[in-house]
Design an enzyme around this catalytic site. Structure first.
Site, mmCIF file in Angstrom:
data_model
loop_
_atom_site.group_PDB
_atom_site.id
_atom_site.type_symbol
_atom_site.label_atom_id
_atom_site.label_comp_id
_atom_site.label_asym_id
_atom_site.label_seq_id
_atom_site.Cartn_x
_atom_site.Cartn_y
_atom_site.Cartn_z
ATOM 1 N N ILE A 203 2.481 -19.498 44.431
ATOM 2 C CA ILE A 203 2.968 -19.871 43.100
ATOM 3 C C ILE A 203 4.329 -19.229 42.838
ATOM 4 O O ILE A 203 5.195 -19.817 42.184
ATOM 5 C CB ILE A 203 1.948 -19.450 42.021
ATOM 6 N N SER B 159 7.957 -26.179 51.317
ATOM 7 C CA SER B 159 8.924 -26.107 50.215
ATOM 8 C C SER B 159 8.149 -26.173 48.910
ATOM 9 O O SER B 159 8.061 -27.231 48.281
ATOM 10 C CB SER B 159 9.919 -27.269 50.297
ATOM 11 N N GLU B 160 7.581 -25.039 48.530
ATOM 12 C CA GLU B 160 6.693 -25.054 47.362
ATOM 13 C C GLU B 160 7.398 -25.520 46.091
ATOM 14 O O GLU B 160 6.811 -26.219 45.265
ATOM 15 C CB GLU B 160 6.087 -23.665 47.151
ATOM 16 N N HIS C 247 -1.666 -12.751 50.348
ATOM 17 C CA HIS C 247 -2.403 -14.005 50.523
ATOM 18 C C HIS C 247 -3.778 -13.999 49.846
ATOM 19 O O HIS C 247 -4.566 -14.901 50.090
ATOM 20 C CB HIS C 247 -2.601 -14.305 52.015
#
Length: 821
Positions: free
Chosen positions: A558, A530-531, A598
């Protein structure tokens, strides 16, 4: 992934049915006579008056926006006004059940919650405590203004005027507003009364309040945190992430006994049935009652219930019951407080999405009218007393408003007098000083197998014969980062760390490996994937006086935490006029070999956002010293690390990586190799192809290249680079970020501006093409390589060295591709 949590297939594959607890709706039925005994007549009358104060404040703002005048006072208010007229019962009722030390976090529609919490705190605090709070704020300047221009009175009367003038001056962006005019309508707060930041982003307070609650639990504060939001916020992913984070099972099962239990955070949804103009029930949401969503979070359904927001005593009853559960460690809680917003979403809202019949029907449920009638029926209030109360509130608001619009009393922020004022507020540029000895009673670090292994490793990457060590035998960047983290964890008990796979796994890239031998779960833990919640909770934790180092496994993630990084972590220090500190270090690993989603270098994207310090080391020596500085800083820091460099050993800094603790200053580029003919400035891993190119240039072309590693992007001191350019006359800037819009472009523009007289050629930027990042097999054709650097130096910056040079790329065609897409 603790081994003690056995996932039993016999249990998990067994047929069963999930049972859900009942979620009650409008269950409050306490007779007013009982509430009269509980609260007393004076408090009940205060509840009515507090609702009137909130209503009059909102009416005043609406009048300024709609007519440019209120009570005969003319004023052009240019800012926003998201009013909560009709929701006063929810705000005042909730605050009635809270303690002064409980903290509320609001939304863009939070004037009512701010005022209600402030008035409740004033009622609950001793006069001496109130006086001390007012004298401490701004050195007593606002208090003196109140006493001079709004008349005398006892401490509580003065505190009410102090509260309203401080808030209104802030909304009008005046210098003596609570936040120095830097926050405004949607961001106002006053910490001593427990009114913590309101938030312009829908639902954003959910994660911040959860982090606040985590700090309260770990510090033993004893209070709770309340996240106020609207019903529309239930469509926001970060809200669900926050509720899940607050409910993590490890909080009740794996954390140390003294800190065990679900987090003491109450999610209060002021459900006015509309998210702007979208109707949540029947149109934009799937639930029929908002409280239903609690069942999707944990087995207790977050103790959810739906409450009548038109009755402040029903709200107070529910909040008091939930607060008791949270303090016992049974959090989090959820309240669906149904109320109705009589005003539009904002002053430009024409209310075309709802009918006159609906508005008329809800006017009969006005919380102020209903509560006044109930008090009259009980004999607590009569018409004359009600009229006197209304007149008193109107007179108070008129006096406060008259003061707030007067520039002699509430002066506008004078940017002309101090043009760099806002810039000075971006960073505190302060740091903590660690104690000399370890703190917190942790085990001896030498009990960690990682520490014992490091003691046997070489501190320099080359042996006595100049041969390169194996990364198994010398300190790497991974190890250097670990050493700084270990020192801060053992010397700073307020520091916690978390992220995806940070504990037993040691982080996806092994930086934390060995720390779980020393740190308990409440100091280092695995977060959910859960960024948004990872970053938001760190912000809330820091607001409450803690310090956090959190990790996003890949820089590309981000995007999942964009608001939390760009609007929360970056903004609150300056929007608070420096009253808040946000000591958060966000570690981001920049990937390689994994392709387009990525492997992106987004350092320039982050550097573009004001309010974030941005660091990107490329050597173990720099990584250790810069991370130590970041962990000591009281400013938010985004710390980039290249996954390709985790095994890099120190081969540049003479003497290798010191065993002792040390810090390196932010903003100072470092000369890694001296030269006289051309300057090459690098960011991150581009340092190494630049060093290799320098060897080729020297041996094959007779060109002496000076290599400078930026090390940090924000701040960045140009002195070292300009001094080099003065010597060489030429500069090439290299990084792995896509060239278009990269931070290199900013550096090149400024170097061209400040060093124009010393340059023999325009600054040249070499980044990656403006394409998606390819997979591992094609990376060498995408990221800048040593031969690319040699090509540009020989063919463009020093064409006299190009008489026989055969470049490996078609730079005419490739340059057009790099710039054209």
């Amino acid at each position: 992934m603790p081994k003690e949590l056995f996932v039993d297939p016999l249990l998990m594959r067994k047929a069963a049915r999930l049972q859900f607890p009942d979620i009650v709706i409008h269950a409050y039925a306490t007779p007013l006579a009982e509430e009269r005994q509980r609260y007393g007549d004076e408090t009940l009358l205060r509840v009515l008056r507090d609702m009137m104060v909130v209503r009059e404040f909102e009416t005043m703002l609406g009048a300024f926006k709609g007519q440019g005048a209120y009570a005969g006072i003319e004023f052009l208010y240019k800012g926003p006004a998201h009013l909560s007229i009709g929701q006063e019962g929810a705000a005042v009722g909730a605050s009635l059940a809270l303690e002064p030390g409980d903290h509320v976090f609001g939304s863009h529609r939070s004037h009512g919650e701010f005022i209600a919490k402030g008035l409740a705190a004033i009622a609950g605090l001793e006069p001496a405590a109130l006086q001390a709070i007012m004298e401490a704020h701004q050195g007593g300047a606002l208090l003196k203004t109140v006493e001079t221009h709004l008349g005398g009175g006892d401490e509580k009367t003065t505190a009410e005027k102090f509260l309203l003038l401080g808030l209104l001056a802030e909304i009008f962006m005046r210098a003596n507003g609570f936040n120095g005019g830097m926050g405004g309508s949607m961001h106002a707060f006053f910490l001593p009364f427990g009114a913590y930041p309101n938030n312009a982003i829908v639902g954003a307070s959910a994660g911040i309040a959860t982090g606040s609650a985590m700090r309260k639990r770990l510090s033993g504060d004893g209070g709770i945190s309340v996240a106020f939001a609207g019903d529309g916020s239930t469509g926001c992913g970060p809200v669900w992430e926050a509720m899940n984070f607050a409910s993590m099972a490890q909080l009740s099962g794996l954390w140390p006994e003294e800190h065990r239990g679900g987090l003491p955070v109450l999610f209060c949804f002021n459900n006015n049935f509309y998210a702007m103009g979208g109707q949540t029930i029947g149109e934009t949401s799937g639930w029929d009652r908002l409280s239903r969503i609690g069942a999707g979070i944990n087995p207790s359904a977050m103790h959810a219930e739906t409450v009548d927001g038109a009755n402040p005593l029903a709200v107070a009853d529910a909040v008091a019951r939930k607060r008791a559960l949270l303090v016992e460690g049974k959090g989090p809680g959820l309240l669906d407080i149904e109320c109705y917003r009589f005003s539009g979403h904002s002053t430009t809202d024409a209310n075309v999405y709802r009918s006159r019949d609906e508005l008329k029907a809800w006017e009969a449920n006005d919380p102020i009218v209903l509560f006044a009638a109930a008090l009259k029926e009980a004999g607590i209030l009569d018409d004359a007393a009600e009229a006197e109360m209304r007149d008193g509130v109107a007179g108070l608001m008129r006096a406060v408003t008259q003061a707030a619009v007067d520039p002699a009393i509430a002066p506008p922020v004078d940017i002309r007098k101090d043009p760099t004022l806002i810039g000075k507020l971006m960073f505190s540029n302060t740091a903590i000083e660690l104690p000399a000895e370890p703190q917190g009673g942790l085990p001896d670090p030498t009990t960690s197998s990682r520490v014992r292994q490091l003691a046997k490793k070489a501190r320099y990457g080359l042996d006595e014969n100049g041969e390169r060590h194996s990364p198994m035998r010398a300190v790497t960047i991974r190890d250097a980062l670990f050493e700084s983290l270990l020192h801060h964890f053992t010397h700073d008990p307020s520091l916690i760390g978390y992220g995806e796979e940070c504990r037993e796994w040691g982080g996806a890239f092994g930086v934390y490996r060995g720390l779980s031998d020393i740190l308990p779960y409440d100091r280092l833990f695995n977060s959910p994937i859960s960024e948004a919640a990872i970053v938001a909770t760190a912000v809330g934790y820091a607001m409450e006086g803690g310090r956090a180092v959190v990790e996003l496994m890949y820089t590309d993630f981000i995007g999942r935490a964009g608001d939390e990084i760009f609007n929360q972590m970056a903004k609150w220090q300056s929007m608070s006029a420096g009253m808040l500190k946000l000591p958060v270090v966000l570690r981001c690993a920049t990937g390689s070999k994994y392709g387009a989603q990525h492997s992106q270098d987004w350092s320039g994207l982050v550097a573009h956002i004001p309010g974030l310090k941005v660091v990107y080391p490329a050597t173990p020596y720099d990584a250790k010293g810069l991370l130590a500085t970041a962990l000591s800083s009281n400013d938010p820091v985004v710390f980039f690390e290249s996954q390709r460099l985790y095994d890099a050993m120190e081969t540049v800094h003479e003497g290798g990586v010191p065993t002792e603790y040390y810090q390196l200053p932010f903003g100072v580029p470092d000369v890694k190799r001296e030269g006289t003919d051309v300057t090459i400035l690098t960011i991150g891993p581009s340092l190494y192809p630049a060093l290799a190119a320098a060897e080729t240039l020297a041996s094959e072309r007779g060109v002496s290249a000076e290599i400078i590693d930026a090390r940090s992007l924000v701040p960045f001191d140009y002195e070292t680079v300009l001094k080099s350019v003065k010597k060489t006359g030429r500069i090439l800037l290299v990084s792995e970020a896509s060239e278009r819009g990269s931070f290199l472009m900013t550096l090149a523009a400024n170097i061209g501006r400040y060093g124009h007289g010393d340059l023999a050629a325009a600054p040249r930027v070499l980044g990656s093409p403006n394409w998606i990042v390819p997979g591992a097999e094609m990376e060498s054709t995408y990221f800048p390589q040593a031969h690319d650097i040699v090509d540009i130096v020989c063919s463009e910056l020093m064409p006299e060295k190009n008489t026989e040079w055969q470049g490996l790329r078609n730079w005419d065609g490739l340059d057009m591709s790099r710039r054209g897409l």
